[in-house]
Design a protein around this motif. Structure first.
Motif, PDB file in Angstrom:
ATOM      1  N   MET A   2      39.684  -8.205  12.627  1.00 58.43           N
ATOM      2  CA  MET A   2      38.262  -8.423  12.900  1.00 58.43           C
ATOM      3  C   MET A   2      37.928  -9.917  12.912  1.00 58.43           C
ATOM      4  O   MET A   2      37.183 -10.408  13.763  1.00 58.43           O
ATOM      5  CB  MET A   2      37.408  -7.715  11.835  1.00 58.43           C
ATOM      6  CG  MET A   2      37.337  -6.213  12.003  1.00 58.43           C
ATOM      7  SD  MET A   2      36.363  -5.772  13.472  1.00 58.43           S
ATOM      8  CE  MET A   2      36.220  -4.005  13.252  1.00 58.43           C
ATOM      9  N   LEU A   3      38.490 -10.651  11.960  1.00 60.93           N
ATOM     10  CA  LEU A   3      38.225 -12.087  11.905  1.00 60.93           C
ATOM     11  C   LEU A   3      38.721 -12.771  13.164  1.00 60.93           C
ATOM     12  O   LEU A   3      38.084 -13.689  13.688  1.00 60.93           O
ATOM     13  CB  LEU A   3      38.912 -12.694  10.672  1.00 60.93           C
ATOM     14  CG  LEU A   3      38.262 -12.379   9.324  1.00 60.93           C
ATOM     15  CD1 LEU A   3      39.174 -12.795   8.185  1.00 60.93           C
ATOM     16  CD2 LEU A   3      36.909 -13.083   9.198  1.00 60.93           C
ATOM     17  N   ARG A   4      39.870 -12.310  13.648  1.00 62.90           N
ATOM     18  CA  ARG A   4      40.421 -12.913  14.862  1.00 62.90           C
ATOM     19  C   ARG A   4      39.551 -12.594  16.077  1.00 62.90           C
ATOM     20  O   ARG A   4      39.275 -13.463  16.903  1.00 62.90           O
ATOM     21  CB  ARG A   4      41.846 -12.410  15.095  1.00 62.90           C
ATOM     22  CG  ARG A   4      42.505 -12.981  16.344  1.00 62.90           C
ATOM     23  CD  ARG A   4      43.989 -12.675  16.358  1.00 62.90           C
ATOM     24  NE  ARG A   4      44.261 -11.284  16.582  1.00 62.90           N
ATOM     25  CZ  ARG A   4      44.377 -10.713  17.793  1.00 62.90           C
ATOM     26  NH1 ARG A   4      44.232 -11.449  18.872  1.00 62.90           N
ATOM     27  NH2 ARG A   4      44.663  -9.441  17.918  1.00 62.90           N
ATOM     28  N   GLU A   5      39.096 -11.374  16.155  1.00 66.37           N
ATOM     29  CA  GLU A   5      38.350 -10.957  17.339  1.00 66.37           C
ATOM     30  C   GLU A   5      36.922 -11.503  17.350  1.00 66.37           C
ATOM     31  O   GLU A   5      36.383 -11.854  18.399  1.00 66.37           O
ATOM     32  CB  GLU A   5      38.322  -9.432  17.422  1.00 66.37           C
ATOM     33  CG  GLU A   5      37.677  -8.906  18.692  1.00 66.37           C
ATOM     34  CD  GLU A   5      37.825  -7.390  18.840  1.00 66.37           C
ATOM     35  OE1 GLU A   5      37.269  -6.847  19.804  1.00 66.37           O
ATOM     36  OE2 GLU A   5      38.494  -6.774  17.977  1.00 66.37           O
ATOM     37  N   TYR A   6      36.298 -11.567  16.170  1.00 69.28           N
ATOM     38  CA  TYR A   6      34.880 -11.952  16.109  1.00 69.28           C
ATOM     39  C   TYR A   6      34.659 -13.261  15.343  1.00 69.28           C
ATOM     40  O   TYR A   6      33.565 -13.495  14.814  1.00 69.28           O
ATOM     41  CB  TYR A   6      34.065 -10.831  15.435  1.00 69.28           C
ATOM     42  CG  TYR A   6      34.106  -9.513  16.154  1.00 69.28           C
ATOM     43  CD1 TYR A   6      33.351  -9.310  17.309  1.00 69.28           C
ATOM     44  CD2 TYR A   6      34.897  -8.469  15.691  1.00 69.28           C
ATOM     45  CE1 TYR A   6      33.385  -8.103  17.978  1.00 69.28           C
ATOM     46  CE2 TYR A   6      34.938  -7.246  16.345  1.00 69.28           C
ATOM     47  CZ  TYR A   6      34.181  -7.064  17.490  1.00 69.28           C
ATOM     48  OH  TYR A   6      34.210  -5.863  18.153  1.00 69.28           O
ATOM     49  N   SER A   7      35.660 -14.114  15.305  1.00 70.60           N
ATOM     50  CA  SER A   7      35.586 -15.306  14.460  1.00 70.60           C
ATOM     51  C   SER A   7      34.403 -16.209  14.784  1.00 70.60           C
ATOM     52  O   SER A   7      33.830 -16.832  13.891  1.00 70.60           O
ATOM     53  CB  SER A   7      36.883 -16.106  14.579  1.00 70.60           C
ATOM     54  OG  SER A   7      37.086 -16.486  15.926  1.00 70.60           O
ATOM     55  N   ASP A   8      34.041 -16.281  16.058  1.00 70.95           N
ATOM     56  CA  ASP A   8      32.935 -17.159  16.424  1.00 70.95           C
ATOM     57  C   ASP A   8      31.575 -16.493  16.253  1.00 70.95           C
ATOM     58  O   ASP A   8      30.545 -17.102  16.538  1.00 70.95           O
ATOM     59  CB  ASP A   8      33.105 -17.647  17.866  1.00 70.95           C
ATOM     60  CG  ASP A   8      33.179 -16.515  18.867  1.00 70.95           C
ATOM     61  OD1 ASP A   8      33.378 -15.365  18.428  1.00 70.95           O
ATOM     62  OD2 ASP A   8      33.061 -16.782  20.075  1.00 70.95           O
ATOM     63  N   GLU A   9      31.561 -15.232  15.779  1.00 76.31           N
ATOM     64  CA  GLU A   9      30.306 -14.510  15.595  1.00 76.31           C
ATOM     65  C   GLU A   9      30.010 -14.202  14.127  1.00 76.31           C
ATOM     66  O   GLU A   9      28.848 -14.046  13.749  1.00 76.31           O
ATOM     67  CB  GLU A   9      30.334 -13.189  16.375  1.00 76.31           C
ATOM     68  CG  GLU A   9      30.557 -13.343  17.882  1.00 76.31           C
ATOM     69  CD  GLU A   9      30.656 -11.988  18.572  1.00 76.31           C
ATOM     70  OE1 GLU A   9      29.862 -11.088  18.214  1.00 76.31           O
ATOM     71  OE2 GLU A   9      31.531 -11.830  19.441  1.00 76.31           O
TER      72      GLU A   9
END
Length: 572
Positions: A46-53
């Motif tokens: 999840m951190l990788r996929e949504y890191s900028d959010e």
């Protein structure tokens, strides 16, 4: 209404107990969007996929497979993820100090109470993070969305630790002469190609259970379980690229390090894949190379040569050979100048040709030291010949693309010739055409400064670097060198000869001299002379030779000059 949309920040809730997960969602849902993970591995995904959010993580400690402590350690080790605030939510009251040491910004004990207080602490943590000016995470490449180089390496290491597999392959993809796509079709087309390749690489990683990343520029990285068909991957990645470029061909190349050695770092594994990829650089007939024992031996040799270079310069192991250039448009062929070619007399490895170490030193940024050594050695030699023979023979020396980026290059080379008591006009500076196409603006600026100092500029390998005619007219030049590939196949009236004649016409338009290299036969000599070529070099006249052998050619030239003078006096 003020017409502005309120941005809802996103919180990642990490909790394996459904009741606790629902309670946390109810506490924050009025002000925040939520996403969920039930274990540590899913949290990293999840951190990788949504890191900028993600604005904040609510993290449980006790989870299956990978616990909250490991998540904190992983985030702390990453320069981007460590900027996302984490509030630990746990019944383990004794874990508070450990969590703070691992980077948590707050600690909330279970069972949850006082929802308003909890939400205030969440709000405050996010405000503090944003108030400190922490920027959006950048572990994903902004153009392609793939993992950036550093995060790719970290995540690959993380995969090795937590997912034991029987074997992994490290793969590097690249594009031959990618800069030409930007030059000829525009940067937008180049970006479209990179995005399309990234989509394919990402899909392969998803299908194979691996990781995809962008190494920089036109380099792509894949870390996948062993056993995939390389040709199928190349076919999948290359599919559709011609359509983007209006049916122009894109030449991909792939280097693969199969069944990697797990005892070396991830970075080193991809270095080996990169060695394989670079081994076919410029070869349009071969698209794939696998790292093997031969490359391993070459890698070991390259490392030794890099380590031995300083001693080689200090002990003057690098020897300069001189290949003469003859002016052929007068009544007789006269010694016009020479090209300096370096050889390495290694004390243990014997005489090494330049192709065994020059590209290596260019890739490692060491070539400037060697080039400076050559400039100095040649300047000394030219000065000695002027004193000994009272004759001026300019010598061409290499200026690499690495040299161009050196601050105050013109001052450095000017100081070299001054220290050896020769004029700048005795040192011709050769730069390959391909270097012009890579950074033409900077090179033009540097060359103008060098010409102002009195140096003559030669473009080497003319006709092989895909320069535009417009660029050629803007470059400060004195001499064009025709690449030997054009000369070797010339015959009366054939296409190669027509191409040479065309390039001679370009040179005449630019009012610069032309040197043809690689001339070996009488037929080549006659064709070039009749076409108006000014100067030739090659085995037809002489192989590169050491200074003492070159001096014999100088002595012969002096004898012929003296004979001409004497004949003129007798006829006068």
């Amino acid at each position: 209404m003020d017409g502005q949309l309120k941005v809802r920040r996103k919180i990642l809730i990490v909790e394996d107990e459904p009741i606790n997960r629902k309670m946390l969602e109810n506490i924050v849902k009025d002000n925040y969007d939520t996403i969920f993970a039930v274990d540590g591995v899913a949290t990293i995904e999840m951190l990788r996929e949504y890191s900028d959010e993600i604005s904040l993580v609510l993290l449980d400690l006790m989870m299956p497979d990978m616990d909250g402590y490991e998540v904190l350690e992983f985030m702390k080790a990453d320069k981007i993820l460590k900027q996302i605030p984490v509030i630990v939510c746990t019944s383990e009251k004794d874990a508070e100090i450990t969590c703070f040491k691992l980077g948590a910004v707050d600690f909330i004990a279970k069972p949850f109470s006082h929802p308003m207080v909890m939400r205030a602490r969440i709000d405050r943590a996010i405000e503090l993070r944003e108030g400190r000016g922490l920027i959006n995470a950048t572990q994903n490449d902004s153009l392609t969305g793939l993992l950036s180089h550093d995060f790719f390496m970290e995540y690959s290491h993380f995969r090795d630790v937590h997912y034991k597999t029987s074997g992994m392959d490290a793969i590097v993809f690249n594009i031959n002469r990618f800069h030409l796509i930007n030059e000829l079709q525009g940067r937008r087309a180049g970006d479209d190609v990179l995005i399309k390749i990234a989509e394919s690489v990402k899909q392969i990683a998803k299908e194979k259970g691996g990781i995809a990343g962008r190494g920089g520029a036109d380099e792509f990285l894949l870390y996948i379980p062993s056993g995939s068909d390389p040709e199928e991957m190349l076919k999948e990645i290359g599919s559709g690229l011609e359509y983007i470029l209006n049916n122009s061909r894109v030449y991909l190349r792939m280097g693969i390090y199969k069944n990697v050695d797990m005892d070396i770092t991830v970075e080193h594994r991809f270095d080996k894949a990169r060695v394989a990829c670079n081994s076919i650089r410029g070869n349009y007939n071969i698209q794939m190379a696998a790292y093997d024992d031969t490359m391993h031996k070459k890698e070991a040799l390259d490392l030794r040569l890099v380590n031995d270079m300083e001693a080689g310069i200090k002990n003057r192991q690098f020897k300069i050979f001189y290949q003469p250039k003859y002016a052929i448009q007068g009544e007789r062929d006269s010694l016009y100048s020479a090209e300096a070619l370096v050889r390495w007399e290694h004390p243990e490895l014997g005489l090494l040709r330049p192709d065994s170490f020059i590209p290596l030193f260019e890739d490692n940024g060491l070539i400037h030291k060697l080039d400076h050594y050559v400039w100095d050695e040649v300047s000394k030699q030219v000065g000695e010949w002027i004193v000994k023979y009272d004759i001026k023979i300019p010598v061409s020396v290499n200026v690499s693309r690495v040299d161009i980026g050196v601050p105050n290059l013109e001052e450095e080379i000017f100081t070299v010739v001054q220290n050896n008591w020769i004029s700048p006009g005795m040192l011709n500076l050769e730069i390959t055409e391909s270097a012009y196409t890579e950074n033409s603006d900077q090179i033009i600026t540097v060359l103008k400064a060098l010409r102002e100092r009195g140096f003559a500029i030669e473009m080497d390998d003319f006709g092989t670097g895909y320069s535009s005619l417009n660029m050629i007219t803007s470059i400060p030049l004195d001499i064009l060198k025709l690449d030997m590939q054009f000369v070797k196949n010339i015959h009366e009236g054939n296409k190669d000869m027509k191409m040479v004649e065309l390039m001679l016409d370009v040179a005449r338009f630019l009012k610069v001299k032309v040197v043809a290299e690689g001339v070996e036969t009488k037929e080549q000599y006659d064709l070039l002379k009749n076409a108006g070529c000014d100067v030739i070099q090659g085995f037809y006249f002489s192989m590169p030779c050491p200074p003492e052998e070159f001096e014999k050619l100088i002595e012969k030239e002096n004898e012929e000059l003296n004979a001409e003078v004497q004949e003129a006096l007798n006829n006068g």
